[in-house]
Design an enzyme around this catalytic site. Structure first.
Site, PDB file in Angstrom:
ATOM      1  CB  SER A  66      -0.903   0.025   1.233  1.00  0.00           C
ATOM      2  OG  SER A  66      -1.650  -1.157   1.320  1.00  0.00           O
TER       3      SER A  66
HETATM    4  N1  SAH Z   1      -0.917  -4.877   3.858  1.00  0.00           N
HETATM    5  C1  SAH Z   1      -0.238  -5.227   2.643  1.00  0.00           C
HETATM    6  C2  SAH Z   1      -1.079  -4.920   1.432  1.00  0.00           C
HETATM    7  C3  SAH Z   1      -1.058  -6.080   0.495  1.00  0.00           C
HETATM    8  S1  SAH Z   1      -2.212  -6.017  -0.821  1.00  0.00           S
HETATM    9  C4  SAH Z   1       1.140  -4.607   2.586  1.00  0.00           C
HETATM   10  O1  SAH Z   1       1.429  -3.727   3.416  1.00  0.00           O
HETATM   11  O2  SAH Z   1       1.952  -5.009   1.758  1.00  0.00           O
HETATM   12  C5  SAH Z   1      -3.565  -6.934  -0.168  1.00  0.00           C
HETATM   13  C6  SAH Z   1      -3.308  -8.364   0.183  1.00  0.00           C
HETATM   14  O3  SAH Z   1      -4.566  -8.928   0.588  1.00  0.00           O
HETATM   15  C7  SAH Z   1      -2.817  -9.249  -0.956  1.00  0.00           C
HETATM   16  O4  SAH Z   1      -1.608  -9.833  -0.596  1.00  0.00           O
HETATM   17  C8  SAH Z   1      -3.905 -10.282  -1.131  1.00  0.00           C
HETATM   18  O5  SAH Z   1      -3.451 -11.580  -1.485  1.00  0.00           O
HETATM   19  C9  SAH Z   1      -4.537 -10.293   0.251  1.00  0.00           C
HETATM   20  N2  SAH Z   1      -5.910 -10.823   0.310  1.00  0.00           N
HETATM   21  C10 SAH Z   1      -6.932 -10.661  -0.571  1.00  0.00           C
HETATM   22  N3  SAH Z   1      -8.030 -11.327  -0.157  1.00  0.00           N
HETATM   23  C11 SAH Z   1      -7.699 -11.914   1.036  1.00  0.00           C
HETATM   24  C12 SAH Z   1      -8.408 -12.743   1.966  1.00  0.00           C
HETATM   25  N4  SAH Z   1      -9.675 -13.117   1.774  1.00  0.00           N
HETATM   26  N5  SAH Z   1      -7.753 -13.152   3.067  1.00  0.00           N
HETATM   27  C13 SAH Z   1      -6.463 -12.801   3.306  1.00  0.00           C
HETATM   28  N6  SAH Z   1      -5.729 -12.034   2.459  1.00  0.00           N
HETATM   29  C14 SAH Z   1      -6.348 -11.588   1.343  1.00  0.00           C
END
Ligand code: SAH
Length: 218
Positions: A66
Site C-alpha cells: 500500500s
Molecule cells: N498490507 C499489505 C497490502 C497487500 S495487498 C502490505 O502492506 O503489503 C492486499 C493483500 O490482501 C494481498 O496480498 C492479497 O493476497 C490479500 N488478500 C486478498 N483477499 C484476502 C483474503 N480473503 N484473506 C487474506 N488475504 C487476502
C-alpha cells in the site's frame, strides 16, 4: 518490541515524512514508526529504489504494497482512541503494514490468502526481529476467531461488502477499517462497534486490490 535502525535511506525517509505531514498525517507515533521501518526491505529488489516515494508498488503474485499515506491514514484512524492491545490485519501482503502495527500495538495477528506471500512476509519480519506478531495462511474474510476479540481490525484489500465475521470479532468500541466498493475505487470506512450498533465514518477514497475468497497454495 524491536528498535529498528533508521540509518539507511535517511534523507528519502525524512522527505516522505514531510509529505505525509503535508497530506494531513498528524499522529507523531505513526510518523515516527514510518520513519523507522525500512520499507525497501518489503519490496522486490527491482523496485526497492522507489520505496520512499509515496506510491503503492508492485510486490510478487500480482499484489501491491500500500501507499505510505494510506498506511499512515489507516494506522492513525486505528489509534485515535489510544493504544491498542489486540489487532488483526487482513491481507499481510509484503508484511509492511504488519510491521508498522507491531510498533504501535501490543499484539498483531495477520492473515494472507496467498501462501507464497505469507511465507515471504514471515521471513522479512523475522529478519527485522519483530516478534509480537503472528501470521497465518488463510481466508481473512473469516477473521481469526482464536485470538478474538480485537480492539482494531484493518483490512488491506477491497471488499464488496463488510464481512460479518469481522464485525463479530470486534470488542465493544473496537474499530474496523476497511475499503468497501467497486473494483477501481472504494470508500475507506471506519466502523466502530457501539454495543451492537455500528457507527460508520468515511475516511477517504482509495484503490486497493480485491479481497478474494478462499486460499492459494504455493
Ligand atoms: N498490507 C499489505 C497490502 C497487500 S495487498 C502490505 O502492506 O503489503 C492486499 C493483500 O490482501 C494481498 O496480498 C492479497 O493476497 C490479500 N488478500 C486478498 N483477499 C484476502 C483474503 N480473503 N484473506 C487474506 N488475504 C487476502
Amino acid at each position: 518490541m524491536s528498535i529498528i535502525d533508521p540509518s539507511q535511506n535517511q534523507q528519502a525517509r525524512l522527505q516522505l515524512i514531510e509529505q505525509l505531514k503535508r497530506k494531513g498525517i498528524r499522529n507523531l507515533a505513526v510518523l515516527d514508526v514510518i520513519a523507522k521501518i525500512p520499507r525497501h526491505k518489503f519490496l522486490p529488489t527491482t523496485n526497492a529504489i522507489y520505496a520512499y516515494e509515496d506510491h503503492a508498488q508492485a510486490i510478487d503474485c500480482g499484489q501491491t504494497i500500500s501507499q505510505p499515506f494510506v498506511v499512515a491514514l489507516m494506522t492513525q484512524a486505528l489509534l485515535e482512541s489510544g493504544t491498542l492491545e489486540n489487532v488483526l490485519e487482513i491481507g499481510t501482503g509484503s508484511g509492511y503494514q504488519t510491521a508498522i502495527l507491531s510498533q504501535v500495538c501490543q499484539h498483531v495477528y495477520s492473515v494472507e490468502r496467498i501462501e507464497t506471500l505469507h511465507q515471504q512476509a514471515q521471513v522479512t519480519l523475522e529478519n527485522l526481529n519483530i516478534n509480537n506478531i503472528k501470521l497465518r495462511h488463510g481466508d481473512g474474510t473469516q477473521g481469526w476467531p482464536e485470538h478474538a476479540p480485537y480492539d482494531g481490525i484493518i483490512v488491506t484489500a477491497a471488499a464488496k461488502e463488510i464481512p460479518e465475521a469481522l464485525l463479530e470479532q470486534l470488542t465493544i468500541d473496537g474499530r474496523l477499517i476497511i475499503p468497501v466498493g467497486r473494483q477501481y475505487v472504494q470508500d475507506l470506512l471506519l466502523i466502530t462497534n457501539k454495543a451492537g450498533s455500528y457507527v460508520i465514518k468515511n475516511l477517504d477514497s482509495v484503490v486497493f486490490v480485491p479481497l478474494l475468497p478462499g486460499i492459494e497454495k504455493s
